[in-house]
Structure formats: structure tokens, C-alpha cells
Design a protein around this motif. Structure first.
Motif, PDB file in Angstrom:
ATOM      1  N   PHE A 247       1.074  -1.200  -0.055  1.00  0.00           N
ATOM      2  CA  PHE A 247      -0.042   0.175   0.072  1.00  0.00           C
ATOM      3  C   PHE A 247       1.096   1.273  -0.022  1.00  0.00           C
ATOM      4  CE2 PHE A 247      -2.946  -3.058   2.042  1.00  0.00           C
ATOM      5  CZ  PHE A 247      -3.952  -3.059   1.332  1.00  0.00           C
ATOM      6  N   ARG A 248       0.451   2.321  -0.642  1.00  0.00           N
ATOM      7  CA  ARG A 248       1.207   3.533  -0.642  1.00  0.00           C
ATOM      8  C   ARG A 248       0.906   4.210   0.558  1.00  0.00           C
ATOM      9  NH1 ARG A 248      -0.350   2.622  -6.064  1.00  0.00           N
ATOM     10  NH2 ARG A 248       1.430   2.817  -7.493  1.00  0.00           N
ATOM     11  N   GLU A 249      -0.301   3.964   1.026  1.00  0.00           N
ATOM     12  CA  GLU A 249      -0.487   4.692   2.619  1.00  0.00           C
ATOM     13  C   GLU A 249      -0.947   3.444   3.558  1.00  0.00           C
ATOM     14  OE1 GLU A 249      -1.341   7.003  -0.907  1.00  0.00           O
ATOM     15  OE2 GLU A 249      -2.655   5.642  -0.055  1.00  0.00           O
ATOM     16  N   LEU A 250      -0.992   3.834   4.758  1.00  0.00           N
ATOM     17  CA  LEU A 250      -1.557   2.763   5.665  1.00  0.00           C
ATOM     18  C   LEU A 250      -3.113   2.786   5.361  1.00  0.00           C
ATOM     19  CD1 LEU A 250      -0.818   0.766   8.067  1.00  0.00           C
ATOM     20  CD2 LEU A 250      -1.482   2.794   9.362  1.00  0.00           C
ATOM     21  N   PRO A 251      -3.549   1.584   4.974  1.00  0.00           N
ATOM     22  CA  PRO A 251      -5.006   1.472   4.722  1.00  0.00           C
ATOM     23  C   PRO A 251      -5.918   1.551   5.996  1.00  0.00           C
ATOM     24  CG  PRO A 251      -4.095  -0.655   4.479  1.00  0.00           C
ATOM     25  CD  PRO A 251      -2.855   0.226   4.855  1.00  0.00           C
ATOM     26  N   TYR A 252      -5.279   1.294   7.051  1.00  0.00           N
ATOM     27  CA  TYR A 252      -6.301   1.187   8.574  1.00  0.00           C
ATOM     28  C   TYR A 252      -6.001   2.632   9.175  1.00  0.00           C
ATOM     29  CZ  TYR A 252      -6.509  -3.925   7.823  1.00  0.00           C
ATOM     30  OH  TYR A 252      -6.886  -5.114   7.401  1.00  0.00           O
ATOM     31  N   MET A 253      -7.287   3.149   9.368  1.00  0.00           N
ATOM     32  CA  MET A 253      -7.118   4.223  10.487  1.00  0.00           C
ATOM     33  C   MET A 253      -7.467   3.661  11.808  1.00  0.00           C
ATOM     34  SD  MET A 253      -6.707   6.497   7.903  1.00  0.00           S
ATOM     35  CE  MET A 253      -6.259   5.154   6.620  1.00  0.00           C
ATOM     36  N   ILE A 254      -6.546   3.584  12.712  1.00  0.00           N
ATOM     37  CA  ILE A 254      -6.805   3.272  14.168  1.00  0.00           C
ATOM     38  C   ILE A 254      -6.652   4.668  14.930  1.00  0.00           C
ATOM     39  CG2 ILE A 254      -5.979   1.666  15.917  1.00  0.00           C
ATOM     40  CD1 ILE A 254      -6.704   0.257  13.535  1.00  0.00           C
ATOM     41  N   ALA A 255      -7.769   4.734  15.549  1.00  0.00           N
ATOM     42  CA  ALA A 255      -7.735   5.675  16.592  1.00  0.00           C
ATOM     43  C   ALA A 255      -8.225   5.528  17.921  1.00  0.00           C
ATOM     44  CB  ALA A 255      -8.906   6.710  16.109  1.00  0.00           C
ATOM     45  N   ARG A 256      -7.635   6.289  18.990  1.00  0.00           N
ATOM     46  CA  ARG A 256      -7.810   5.896  20.526  1.00  0.00           C
ATOM     47  C   ARG A 256      -8.551   7.231  20.831  1.00  0.00           C
ATOM     48  NH1 ARG A 256      -2.255   4.149  20.096  1.00  0.00           N
ATOM     49  NH2 ARG A 256      -1.963   5.936  19.189  1.00  0.00           N
ATOM     50  N   TRP A 257      -9.584   7.085  21.961  1.00  0.00           N
ATOM     51  CA  TRP A 257     -10.222   8.106  22.519  1.00  0.00           C
ATOM     52  C   TRP A 257      -9.282   8.799  23.316  1.00  0.00           C
ATOM     53  CZ3 TRP A 257     -15.123   9.845  22.151  1.00  0.00           C
ATOM     54  CH2 TRP A 257     -15.654  10.920  23.019  1.00  0.00           C
ATOM     55  N   SER A 258      -8.583   8.280  24.231  1.00  0.00           N
ATOM     56  CA  SER A 258      -7.618   8.396  24.978  1.00  0.00           C
ATOM     57  C   SER A 258      -6.499   7.429  25.378  1.00  0.00           C
ATOM     58  CB  SER A 258      -7.966   9.462  26.344  1.00  0.00           C
ATOM     59  OG  SER A 258      -8.723   8.377  27.177  1.00  0.00           O
ATOM     60  N   ASP A 260      -3.229   5.970  27.758  1.00  0.00           N
ATOM     61  CA  ASP A 260      -2.292   6.238  28.866  1.00  0.00           C
ATOM     62  C   ASP A 260      -1.035   5.808  28.266  1.00  0.00           C
ATOM     63  OD1 ASP A 260      -4.193   6.396  30.872  1.00  0.00           O
ATOM     64  OD2 ASP A 260      -4.161   4.481  31.848  1.00  0.00           O
ATOM     65  N   ALA A 261      -0.128   6.498  29.044  1.00  0.00           N
ATOM     66  CA  ALA A 261       1.433   6.576  28.486  1.00  0.00           C
ATOM     67  C   ALA A 261       1.733   4.933  28.625  1.00  0.00           C
ATOM     68  CB  ALA A 261       2.310   7.272  29.279  1.00  0.00           C
ATOM     69  N   GLY A 262       2.707   4.587  27.725  1.00  0.00           N
ATOM     70  CA  GLY A 262       3.029   3.312  27.896  1.00  0.00           C
ATOM     71  C   GLY A 262       2.069   2.072  27.286  1.00  0.00           C
ATOM     72  N   GLU A 263       0.963   2.677  27.070  1.00  0.00           N
ATOM     73  CA  GLU A 263      -0.198   1.684  26.355  1.00  0.00           C
ATOM     74  C   GLU A 263      -0.442   1.785  25.063  1.00  0.00           C
ATOM     75  OE1 GLU A 263      -2.786   0.631  30.372  1.00  0.00           O
ATOM     76  OE2 GLU A 263      -3.706   1.812  28.868  1.00  0.00           O
ATOM     77  N   THR A 264      -0.659   0.990  24.302  1.00  0.00           N
ATOM     78  CA  THR A 264      -0.946   0.688  22.875  1.00  0.00           C
ATOM     79  C   THR A 264      -2.277   1.243  22.476  1.00  0.00           C
ATOM     80  OG1 THR A 264       0.826  -0.499  22.424  1.00  0.00           O
ATOM     81  CG2 THR A 264      -0.741  -0.327  20.609  1.00  0.00           C
ATOM     82  N   TYR A 265      -3.395   0.664  23.409  1.00  0.00           N
ATOM     83  CA  TYR A 265      -4.784   0.641  22.942  1.00  0.00           C
ATOM     84  C   TYR A 265      -5.413   1.714  24.141  1.00  0.00           C
ATOM     85  CZ  TYR A 265      -4.146  -3.827  20.527  1.00  0.00           C
ATOM     86  OH  TYR A 265      -3.753  -4.752  19.664  1.00  0.00           O
ATOM     87  N   GLY A 266      -6.538   2.361  23.374  1.00  0.00           N
ATOM     88  CA  GLY A 266      -7.206   3.495  24.086  1.00  0.00           C
ATOM     89  C   GLY A 266      -8.187   3.089  25.398  1.00  0.00           C
ATOM     90  N   ARG A 267      -8.562   4.066  25.963  1.00  0.00           N
ATOM     91  CA  ARG A 267      -9.669   3.953  26.940  1.00  0.00           C
ATOM     92  C   ARG A 267     -10.724   4.985  26.491  1.00  0.00           C
ATOM     93  NH1 ARG A 267      -7.511   1.813  31.984  1.00  0.00           N
ATOM     94  NH2 ARG A 267      -5.345   1.026  31.501  1.00  0.00           N
ATOM     95  N   GLY A 268     -12.028   4.476  26.620  1.00  0.00           N
ATOM     96  CA  GLY A 268     -13.279   5.821  26.380  1.00  0.00           C
ATOM     97  C   GLY A 268     -13.980   5.716  27.432  1.00  0.00           C
ATOM     98  N   PRO A 269     -15.043   6.511  27.030  1.00  0.00           N
ATOM     99  CA  PRO A 269     -16.170   6.580  28.109  1.00  0.00           C
ATOM    100  C   PRO A 269     -16.853   5.303  28.351  1.00  0.00           C
ATOM    101  CG  PRO A 269     -16.506   8.290  26.092  1.00  0.00           C
ATOM    102  CD  PRO A 269     -15.367   7.315  25.915  1.00  0.00           C
ATOM    103  N   GLY A 270     -16.759   4.249  27.879  1.00  0.00           N
ATOM    104  CA  GLY A 270     -17.328   3.039  28.161  1.00  0.00           C
ATOM    105  C   GLY A 270     -16.678   2.602  29.168  1.00  0.00           C
TER     106      GLY A 270
END
Length: 538
Positions: A247-258, A260-270
């Protein structure tokens, strides 16, 4: 190219790192959404809402997703514009027309029902608000345009680069033998071919799609083996590659709500609402039992004087006699408990869940009865609460999505040839969605208040206005209000107009002075004439 065993090893490592998050995601799915599986494995059609006794979180999550979609990527309004960082070129009519036309064509792609952009965005925001992490795949379909698909979070395994941006995505998914044959054709793995040969087209097989940066590539070449991101499909059953490319660009858009430092995955209102929602479920179960006891109370039956069995069906007859105190031998057993207090506490917990999902402030922003001052105050509060999230969404979702869409459309030649002035110029994105305008509204409000104070001070200290630059003030307010670029003139045109006015004012002043002098000369001339000696006089 990385071989299949190495890709599987990387995926297994990412899967092991994600396990801790999966337990919370499963609780959010069970107690707030009533769907999605992470640790629990269910068959198709099996109920997933057995733990739901209160739907406050479900309704709040859906309302938050709808609000984000309406405030940020509303398909009925323009939520971004294309700009270049050159005031002179940006005022060029050919450049301006091309940028506006390009944006119009992008919005047409977003609105294309075959691309499913609106549906994908709502699903994306629902995952983002509930689980804190969401992923969308943007595909290039030559002849069909651009395809948007929100991938289930349970399928995605991601890793960050040194800058903290996600640049590696592994997706584990299942296909039936028939689907795998359609997807990979002659490169379908042997076990798929064997299943089809044994007349088992619906037997399921697992695959991993890995996308990661290519360490070495030649940017001058255009083949799939020389692109910034390497793409491989691996069969877990056969442990072999079934497809590879790039791919010429990363085809996956991965977003995190917020995050924590040192973590890869996000935490949200849930995550914030989970404890309150679990408490609500426990209280709802207790409340239902209390209501059942009130509606169908337990019976107190004497051990003598009553003909058993006791009939509790409508119209049932029970025979017995009164005791010495003239009391029935069968009567309802009264239970203690303050139902009103329980309902009050439950409502407090529901409000806490709604607050976690920003339901109250989002509802008030839609209230048409709000005054302008109240709206400004709410917008300031909204930005205070969601400003960091909005910034993260712009950098991790909106920006990459627009860039990827623009690049795909350019490769598919869906734009007209740009003007020569744009050659080598970088096009930037300016967000004009309602939520983006709220970000700028605070700055505009500050300018307006400053102008009001300056006007009041000028009443007793006129020199105060020397501190104010009206041109900058009107441009900041205009930008915050989302006014079109055509409304404001180019600063150089404004300066030229002012110079022309000054020249005209000087010309008029000179003309007036000349006329005044001529008038004065006209009045003096007769006097001088009368003072001069007349011809023939003594």
C-alpha cells in the motif's frame, strides 16, 4: 518479504499483549452494548444480551456516536476545506476553483452509497466511545471508487512506531472455503481446496492480514512490491502466504479516544461508565425482584385450618376458617424495603453513566431555546472536556482518512488537472465541522470581548484603540464563524484600496485648498484694484 512463520509469530506476540484489554472489552460488550465477542466465543444467532438489565449505557453510547458523526463528519454539510499555505495563491481564482472542486468531489465520494462511508463512520464512533479504540479500513477499488469498512475491534492487533503513531496492523479474520476461493483464487491454501473438493464450501478457515512498513523500497517504482507498506495474507491452517503486495498509505485508520502513557490501546467513555453500569445491572435485578414481590407477594399460610394446595391463579378458591383473632389463615407476607430510595439511587447511577458519555451537554447543545451566551458557555465547556479527544481524532482518524481518500482519487484520476501554480505545493486540510468551529469559537469570543472592553475604555481614553488591529480581529472572527474565503479581500487588495482612498483624500484636500485660495484671491483682487491710482487722476 517477511515469510509466513515470522508473520504468525508477530501476530501471536501482539495477541498476547492485547489479552489484558480484552477482559475489559468483554465486560463493556456484555454490560453496555449487548453484542461483540472478545474472550467469550458464541455461535451465530446466540443471544449476547443476557447480562443486560438496564440499557442506559447502550442508549448513551449510540447517542454519543450519532452526535460525533453529526458534529464531525456530517454527510449533509461540508466538514473540511482544502487550503494551501500561501495567501496570494489561495486568492488566485484558478487555484481557489480547483481546491473547491476537489473538495466537492471528495464529498461526493463520501456520500456514495456504495462506499458506505456514513455507516462505517457511525460504527467507528460507536466502537471508539465504548471500547476506546476503533479501526477503519479504506480500500482502493478501481472502477468502483473508495470503500470504507469499520473492522471489528476483536480482529485488530496493532503496534506503534517510535513516534507513538500506529504503523503496524494485523487483522485476524475468518472466511468460509467458498469465500476464500473467491478472495484468493488460484492462491487459495491447500486445505481450502480440499474442503471444496469434499463438498464442504461453508467450512471456516482463519487468516491474518498483516500491514507494516517496508524497510527498503524504491520510491521510483510503481509495482506492488515497492510500496511504503507491505501487505501479506497468511493462512493459519496451512501456515503459508496466500497473497502479498503493498500500500502507498496505511489503509487502516486506528484511533484512540484517550491513551495512557506506555499503552497501545485506548480507553473511552465506556471504560468510565463500566462500574456504574454494572452497579445498575445489580440494582435492576434487585428492583425487579422487589417489584415481583409487590405484584405477587409470598403467602403466609397457617399450618392448620387450610385445605391445601393453595391456589394462586386468578379466580382460584381456597377453603379455610378464621383464627381466634378473626384473621385469615392465608394472607400476603409483607416485605420491608424502601423502593423509592432504590429508584432514587438508580437514577443517580444512570446520570453518572450519561455524564460519562457526555449525554447531557450534547443534548443541551441541540436545544433551540438556548441563548447565544448559553451556547457559547456550553461550547467552552464542551471544548474543555473533549478538546484533547478532538485533537487526537484529527491526527489519527480524520486527517489520515482524508489523505488516503485524496490519494486514491488522484490515482484513479478523479480530479481535473490542477493549475500550474499548485505544482510542488502542499495542500492542507482545514476542518470546518460544527465541532471544529467550537474549537475556534473560544478564540473568536475572546476577540469580541476584547473589542467590547476596548470600546468602553475608548470613551475616556481614546488612545486605547491604538492597541487594536481591526484587520486581524475581523479575520479571526470570520474564520471562527466559518465564513467563505470569498467574503474577505486579499490583504494586498485592501492595502491598495486604502492607498487609493488616501490618494483621493489628498487630491480632494489639495483641490479644496486650491479652490479656497482661488476664492480668497477673487475677493482680494477688487480691493487691490480700488487701491491702485486711476488713469487721468491728479
Amino acid at each position: 518479504m517477511t515469510d509466513a512463520p515470522e508473520i504468525i509469530r508477530r501476530w501471536e506476540q501482539l495477541a498476547a499483549e492485547r489479552v489484558v484489554f480484552e477482559s475489559t472489552w468483554q465486560d463493556v460488550a456484555d454490560y453496555e452494548l449487548g453484542r461483540r465477542d472478545f474472550l467469550t466465543k458464541r455461535t451465530q444467532g446466540e443471544r449476547r444480551d443476557t447480562k443486560l438489565f438496564d440499557t442506559t449505557a447502550m442508549q448513551s453510547a449510540d447517542f454519543l456516536a450519532s452526535s460525533l458523526h453529526g458534529f464531525m463528519t456530517n454527510p449533509s454539510t461540508r466538514w473540511f476545506e482544502l487550503r494551501i499555505d500561501d495567501d496570494y495563491l489561495e486568492k488566485s481564482e484558478p487555484v481557489q476553483l480547483w481546491l473547491e472542486d476537489a473538495a466537492d468531489r471528495m464529498f461526493a465520494v463520501f456520500a456514495d452509497p456504495d462506499g458506505m462511508h456514513a455507516q462505517a463512520c457511525h460504527e467507528f464512533y460507536l466502537d471508539l466511545g465504548s471500547f476506546g479504540t476503533a479501526g477503519m479500513f479504506i480500500g482502493d477499488a478501481p472502477g468502483k471508487g473508495v470503500i470504507y469498512q469499520t473492522r471489528a475491534l476483536g480482529e485488530l492487533y496493532v503496534a506503534e512506531n517510535a513516534a507513538g503513531r500506529i504503523d503496524m496492523v494485523f487483522r485476524k479474520f475468518s472466511l468460509s472455503a467458498r469465500q476464500a476461493k473467491q478472495e484468493f483464487g488460484d492462491r487459495a491454501p491447500p486445505k481450502v481446496e480440499q474442503a471444496l473438493a469434499n463438498n464442504k464450501p461453508h467450512e471456516m478457515f482463519e487468516f491474518v492480514h498483516a500491514v507494516y512498513p517496508r524497510h527498503e523500497y524504491d520510491g521510483q517504482k510503481q509495482d506492488s512490491g515497492n510500496m511504503p507498506f507491505e501487505s501479506c495474507y497468511v493462512s493459519l491452517a496451512d501456515k503459508t502466504k496466500v497473497s502479498e503486495g503493498g500500500f502507498r498509505e496505511l489503509p487502516y485508520m486506528i484511533a484512540r479516544w484517550s491513551k495512557d502513557a506506555g499503552e497501545t490501546y485506548g480507553r473511552g467513555p465506556g471504560w468510565s461508565a463500566l462500574a456504574e453500569q454494572q452497579m445498575l445491572h445489580a440494582m435492576s435485578k434487585t428492583m425487579l425482584k422487589a417489584a415481583q414481590k409487590r405484584a405477587d407477594p409470598p403467602l403466609l399460610v397457617a399450618d392448620d385450618g387450610v385445605m391445601l394446595p393453595v391456589r394462586t391463579v386468578p379466580g382460584g378458591l381456597n377453603f379455610g376458617r378464621m383464627d381466634a383473632n378473626r384473621q385469615e389463615f392465608i394472607r400476603a407476607l409483607k416485605t420491608e424495603g424502601d423502593v423509592g430510595l432504590t429508584l432514587e439511587i438508580m437514577e443517580q447511577r444512570r446520570q453518572a453513566v450519561r455524564d460519562a458519555f457526555y449525554t447531557g451537554i450534547l443534548q443541551m447543545l441541540r436545544d433551540p431555546r438556548m441563548t447565544a451566551e448559553q451556547v457559547r458557555a456550553l461550547q467552552d465547556e464542551m471544548m474543555r472536556l473533549m478538546g484533547p479527544t478532538l485533537g487526537r481524532l484529527q491526527s489519527e482518524f480524520l486527517g489520515p482518512m482524508i489523505d488516503r481518500t485524496f490519494a486514491i482519487m488522484a490515482r484513479q484520476m478523479l480530479f481535473d488537472d490542477p493549475p500550474e501554480e499548485l505544482a510542488g505545493r502542499e495542500i492542507r486540510v482545514e476542518y470546518v465541522s460544527p465541532l471544529a468551529k467550537m474549537q475556534k469559537a473560544g478564540q473568536a469570543n475572546a476577540v469580541v470581548k476584547t473589542l467590547q472592553v476596548a470600546g468602553e475604555m475608548a470613551a475616556f481614553a481614546p488612545e486605547t484603540l491604538d492597541n487594536i488591529d481591526p484587520d486581524q480581529a475581523i479575520r479571526i472572527i470570520s474564520e471562527a464563524n466559518g465564513a467563505p474565503m470569498k467574503v474577505l479581500r486579499d490583504p494586498r487588495v485592501v492595502q491598495a484600496m486604502r492607498r487609493a482612498k488616501q490618494e483621493e483624500a489628498r487630491r480632494q484636500a489639495t483641490l479644496a485648498a486650491t479652490e479656497q485660495m482661488a476664492g480668497a484671491v477673487g475677493k482680494v483682487a477688487p480691493m487691490v484694484k480700488n487701491m491702485m491710482p486711476q488713469e487721468g487722476a491728479a
